[in-house]
Design a protein around this motif. Structure first.
Motif, PDB file in Angstrom:
ATOM      1  N   VAL A   1      -1.951  12.338   2.036  1.00  0.00           N
ATOM      2  CA  VAL A   1      -1.149  13.074   3.016  1.00  0.00           C
ATOM      3  C   VAL A   1      -2.035  13.588   4.147  1.00  0.00           C
ATOM      4  CG1 VAL A   1       0.528  13.789   1.278  1.00  0.00           C
ATOM      5  CG2 VAL A   1      -1.380  15.290   1.825  1.00  0.00           C
ATOM      6  N   ASP A   2      -1.455  13.649   5.331  1.00  0.00           N
ATOM      7  CA  ASP A   2      -2.086  14.338   6.451  1.00  0.00           C
ATOM      8  C   ASP A   2      -1.506  15.748   6.452  1.00  0.00           C
ATOM      9  OD1 ASP A   2      -3.664  12.219   7.413  1.00  0.00           O
ATOM     10  OD2 ASP A   2      -1.932  11.326   8.416  1.00  0.00           O
ATOM     11  N   LEU A   3      -2.317  16.706   6.042  1.00  0.00           N
ATOM     12  CA  LEU A   3      -1.828  18.078   5.854  1.00  0.00           C
ATOM     13  C   LEU A   3      -2.287  18.987   6.989  1.00  0.00           C
ATOM     14  CD1 LEU A   3      -0.271  19.924   3.852  1.00  0.00           C
ATOM     15  CD2 LEU A   3      -2.504  20.567   2.918  1.00  0.00           C
ATOM     16  N   ALA A   4      -1.309  19.516   7.725  1.00  0.00           N
ATOM     17  CA  ALA A   4      -1.592  20.518   8.752  1.00  0.00           C
ATOM     18  C   ALA A   4      -1.497  21.897   8.107  1.00  0.00           C
ATOM     19  CB  ALA A   4      -0.588  20.391   9.897  1.00  0.00           C
ATOM     20  N   HIS A   5      -2.535  22.695   8.266  1.00  0.00           N
ATOM     21  CA  HIS A   5      -2.584  24.017   7.641  1.00  0.00           C
ATOM     22  C   HIS A   5      -3.235  25.004   8.609  1.00  0.00           C
ATOM     23  CE1 HIS A   5      -6.887  23.217   6.795  1.00  0.00           C
ATOM     24  NE2 HIS A   5      -6.479  22.000   6.523  1.00  0.00           N
ATOM     25  N   PRO A   6      -3.196  26.304   8.315  1.00  0.00           N
ATOM     26  CA  PRO A   6      -3.731  27.307   9.258  1.00  0.00           C
ATOM     27  C   PRO A   6      -5.188  27.092   9.661  1.00  0.00           C
ATOM     28  CG  PRO A   6      -2.398  28.378   7.594  1.00  0.00           C
ATOM     29  CD  PRO A   6      -2.514  26.949   7.178  1.00  0.00           C
ATOM     30  N   SER A   7      -5.978  26.425   8.826  1.00  0.00           N
ATOM     31  CA  SER A   7      -7.390  26.214   9.145  1.00  0.00           C
ATOM     32  C   SER A   7      -7.658  24.896   9.868  1.00  0.00           C
ATOM     33  CB  SER A   7      -8.228  26.252   7.854  1.00  0.00           C
ATOM     34  OG  SER A   7      -8.110  27.503   7.216  1.00  0.00           O
ATOM     35  N   GLY A   8      -6.609  24.098  10.057  1.00  0.00           N
ATOM     36  CA  GLY A   8      -6.794  22.822  10.742  1.00  0.00           C
ATOM     37  C   GLY A   8      -5.909  21.734  10.169  1.00  0.00           C
ATOM     38  N   LYS A   9      -6.428  20.528  10.137  1.00  0.00           N
ATOM     39  CA  LYS A   9      -5.686  19.384   9.612  1.00  0.00           C
ATOM     40  C   LYS A   9      -6.646  18.488   8.840  1.00  0.00           C
ATOM     41  CE  LYS A   9      -2.366  15.799  10.962  1.00  0.00           C
ATOM     42  NZ  LYS A   9      -1.614  15.185  12.102  1.00  0.00           N
TER      43      LYS A   9
ATOM     44  N   MET B   1       0.838  -1.197   0.000  1.00  0.00           N
ATOM     45  CA  MET B   1       0.000   0.000   0.000  1.00  0.00           C
ATOM     46  C   MET B   1       0.872   1.246   0.000  1.00  0.00           C
ATOM     47  SD  MET B   1      -3.022   1.053   2.702  1.00  0.00           S
ATOM     48  CE  MET B   1      -1.857   1.252   4.071  1.00  0.00           C
ATOM     49  N   ALA B   2       0.445   2.260  -0.719  1.00  0.00           N
ATOM     50  CA  ALA B   2       1.197   3.516  -0.760  1.00  0.00           C
ATOM     51  C   ALA B   2       1.238   4.146   0.628  1.00  0.00           C
ATOM     52  CB  ALA B   2       0.554   4.464  -1.758  1.00  0.00           C
ATOM     53  N   GLU B   3       2.354   4.750   0.950  1.00  0.00           N
ATOM     54  CA  GLU B   3       2.565   5.326   2.274  1.00  0.00           C
ATOM     55  C   GLU B   3       1.821   6.651   2.435  1.00  0.00           C
ATOM     56  OE1 GLU B   3       6.362   6.871   5.012  1.00  0.00           O
ATOM     57  OE2 GLU B   3       6.695   5.789   3.127  1.00  0.00           O
ATOM     58  N   THR B   4       1.304   6.881   3.657  1.00  0.00           N
ATOM     59  CA  THR B   4       0.697   8.168   4.005  1.00  0.00           C
ATOM     60  C   THR B   4       1.725   8.989   4.771  1.00  0.00           C
ATOM     61  OG1 THR B   4      -1.529   7.219   4.152  1.00  0.00           O
ATOM     62  CG2 THR B   4      -1.172   9.314   5.256  1.00  0.00           C
ATOM     63  N   VAL B   5       1.942  10.236   4.369  1.00  0.00           N
ATOM     64  CA  VAL B   5       2.939  11.084   5.010  1.00  0.00           C
ATOM     65  C   VAL B   5       2.278  12.339   5.571  1.00  0.00           C
ATOM     66  CG1 VAL B   5       4.751  10.261   3.470  1.00  0.00           C
ATOM     67  CG2 VAL B   5       3.482  12.322   2.892  1.00  0.00           C
ATOM     68  N   SER B   6       2.994  13.011   6.444  1.00  0.00           N
ATOM     69  CA  SER B   6       2.493  14.253   7.045  1.00  0.00           C
ATOM     70  C   SER B   6       3.231  15.450   6.454  1.00  0.00           C
ATOM     71  CB  SER B   6       2.685  14.229   8.562  1.00  0.00           C
ATOM     72  OG  SER B   6       1.925  13.194   9.150  1.00  0.00           O
ATOM     73  N   LEU B   7       2.485  16.498   6.140  1.00  0.00           N
ATOM     74  CA  LEU B   7       3.053  17.734   5.608  1.00  0.00           C
ATOM     75  C   LEU B   7       2.468  18.922   6.343  1.00  0.00           C
ATOM     76  CD1 LEU B   7       2.848  17.112   1.728  1.00  0.00           C
ATOM     77  CD2 LEU B   7       4.904  17.027   3.138  1.00  0.00           C
ATOM     78  N   LYS B   8       3.226  20.017   6.346  1.00  0.00           N
ATOM     79  CA  LYS B   8       2.744  21.267   6.925  1.00  0.00           C
ATOM     80  C   LYS B   8       2.640  22.317   5.831  1.00  0.00           C
ATOM     81  CE  LYS B   8       4.594  20.563  11.602  1.00  0.00           C
ATOM     82  NZ  LYS B   8       5.497  21.114  12.663  1.00  0.00           N
ATOM     83  N   ALA B   9       1.610  23.129   5.904  1.00  0.00           N
ATOM     84  CA  ALA B   9       1.391  24.146   4.876  1.00  0.00           C
ATOM     85  C   ALA B   9       1.184  25.515   5.513  1.00  0.00           C
ATOM     86  CB  ALA B   9       0.176  23.789   4.023  1.00  0.00           C
ATOM     87  N   GLU B  10       1.557  26.529   4.764  1.00  0.00           N
ATOM     88  CA  GLU B  10       1.314  27.909   5.170  1.00  0.00           C
ATOM     89  C   GLU B  10       0.210  28.494   4.303  1.00  0.00           C
ATOM     90  OE1 GLU B  10       4.883  30.161   4.806  1.00  0.00           O
ATOM     91  OE2 GLU B  10       6.102  28.745   5.990  1.00  0.00           O
ATOM     92  N   SER B  11      -0.427  29.533   4.804  1.00  0.00           N
ATOM     93  CA  SER B  11      -1.455  30.202   4.021  1.00  0.00           C
ATOM     94  C   SER B  11      -0.807  31.045   2.931  1.00  0.00           C
ATOM     95  CB  SER B  11      -2.306  31.096   4.926  1.00  0.00           C
ATOM     96  OG  SER B  11      -3.284  31.785   4.174  1.00  0.00           O
ATOM     97  N   ARG B  12      -1.450  31.128   1.771  1.00  0.00           N
ATOM     98  CA  ARG B  12      -0.971  31.973   0.678  1.00  0.00           C
ATOM     99  C   ARG B  12      -2.012  33.062   0.431  1.00  0.00           C
ATOM    100  NH1 ARG B  12      -0.238  30.600  -5.781  1.00  0.00           N
ATOM    101  NH2 ARG B  12       0.609  32.639  -6.362  1.00  0.00           N
ATOM    102  N   SER B  13      -1.625  34.291   0.693  1.00  0.00           N
ATOM    103  CA  SER B  13      -2.562  35.406   0.553  1.00  0.00           C
ATOM    104  C   SER B  13      -2.430  36.109  -0.794  1.00  0.00           C
ATOM    105  CB  SER B  13      -2.361  36.413   1.689  1.00  0.00           C
ATOM    106  OG  SER B  13      -1.005  36.851   1.735  1.00  0.00           O
ATOM    107  N   ASP B  14      -1.193  36.234  -1.297  1.00  0.00           N
ATOM    108  CA  ASP B  14      -0.969  36.907  -2.571  1.00  0.00           C
ATOM    109  C   ASP B  14      -1.037  35.882  -3.696  1.00  0.00           C
ATOM    110  OD1 ASP B  14      -0.195  38.422  -4.721  1.00  0.00           O
ATOM    111  OD2 ASP B  14       1.417  39.464  -3.656  1.00  0.00           O
ATOM    112  N   LEU B  15      -2.092  35.942  -4.502  1.00  0.00           N
ATOM    113  CA  LEU B  15      -2.314  34.958  -5.557  1.00  0.00           C
ATOM    114  C   LEU B  15      -1.849  35.426  -6.931  1.00  0.00           C
ATOM    115  CD1 LEU B  15      -5.887  33.734  -4.540  1.00  0.00           C
ATOM    116  CD2 LEU B  15      -3.657  32.881  -3.776  1.00  0.00           C
ATOM    117  N   ALA B  16      -1.184  36.572  -6.990  1.00  0.00           N
ATOM    118  CA  ALA B  16      -0.718  37.097  -8.271  1.00  0.00           C
ATOM    119  C   ALA B  16       0.274  36.135  -8.922  1.00  0.00           C
ATOM    120  CB  ALA B  16      -0.069  38.461  -8.083  1.00  0.00           C
ATOM    121  N   THR B  17       0.141  35.958 -10.225  1.00  0.00           N
ATOM    122  CA  THR B  17       1.006  35.038 -10.959  1.00  0.00           C
ATOM    123  C   THR B  17       2.472  35.431 -10.864  1.00  0.00           C
ATOM    124  OG1 THR B  17      -0.796  34.639 -12.539  1.00  0.00           O
ATOM    125  CG2 THR B  17       1.423  33.986 -13.215  1.00  0.00           C
ATOM    126  N   ARG B  18       2.738  36.726 -10.861  1.00  0.00           N
ATOM    127  CA  ARG B  18       4.128  37.188 -10.831  1.00  0.00           C
ATOM    128  C   ARG B  18       4.830  36.852  -9.518  1.00  0.00           C
ATOM    129  NH1 ARG B  18       0.904  41.555  -9.792  1.00  0.00           N
ATOM    130  NH2 ARG B  18       1.380  42.771  -7.909  1.00  0.00           N
TER     131      ARG B  18
END
Length: 201
Positions: free
Chosen positions: A61-69, A1-18
């Motif tokens: 993935v188990d992703l921890a982010h500013p809004s929860g997990k 079975m494929a492995e499940t991993v844990s990652l942490k994420a930050e919020s991205r506020s500026d969505l401009a392509t540049r």
């Protein structure tokens, strides 16, 4: 079975392509978390951690982010034109009792008789197979035994029993709850497993 991993994420506020190239130069990959009937959440994932997760073959993935997990499925990964640097990743929230569809590597096992004794060459035109399974039963690969192939023989998707055997052998599904469907054209197979869920077939 494929492995499940844990990652942490930050919020991205500026969505401009540049801004995206600057974020990647700082070691962050733009990402989006997709959730049914909810607004997508834009995030940033550390490039190094994501690369390690992908090298391990992680699909969940188990992703921890500013809004929860959340437990998420890696739905899509975009690379640069050389296929080296990760440009963007899409995560999708999934229910553990619902089938998901993804591509799994097809690995050919063994040396064909035609190669060893008849001077033939083995060509593999299909590298991945489209698979449907539960998030808890994602196979790392699907194997096809080619040792019996003689010169001018071929193997079609309908001949692949390895994927079904794998799921049953590993306890992901009972034989009566598993079906192999599909056709060889285009190189795709749907390998559907309904682990303990009779209504899924």
């Amino acid at each position: 079975m494929a492995e499940t991993v844990s990652l942490k994420a930050e919020s991205r506020s500026d969505l401009a392509t540049r801004v995206a190239p600057r974020l990647r130069n700082k070691g962050m990959v733009p990402a989006v978390m997709l959730r049914k009937k909810e607004t997508p959440i834009n995030l940033l994932i550390p490039t190094r951690e994501l690369e390690l997760a992908l090298k391990k073959g992680a699909r969940i993935v188990d992703l921890a982010h500013p809004s929860g997990k959340d437990r998420l499925f890696i739905k899509a990964v975009q690379y640069d034109h050389l296929g080296e640097k990760i440009y963007h990743v899409d995560f999708a929230k999934v229910a553990m009792d619902e089938l998901i569809t993804l591509e799994v590597a097809l690995i050919l096992k063994g040396k064909p008789v035609g190669v060893l004794e008849e001077g033939a060459v083995l060509d593999q035109y299909v590298k991945v197979l489209k698979t449907s399974c539960l998030p808890t039963a994602i196979p790392e690969r699907i194997e096809g035994d080619v040792t019996h192939l003689k010169k001018d023989d071929h193997m079609s998707v309908k001949d692949l029993k390895a994927g079904a055997d794998f799921l049953v052998h590993e306890g992901y599904s009972a034989p009566g709850l598993l079906a192999v469907k599909g056709a060889s054209y285009g190189g795709y197979m749907t390998l559907a497993t309904a682990t303990n869920y009779n209504d899924k077939i």
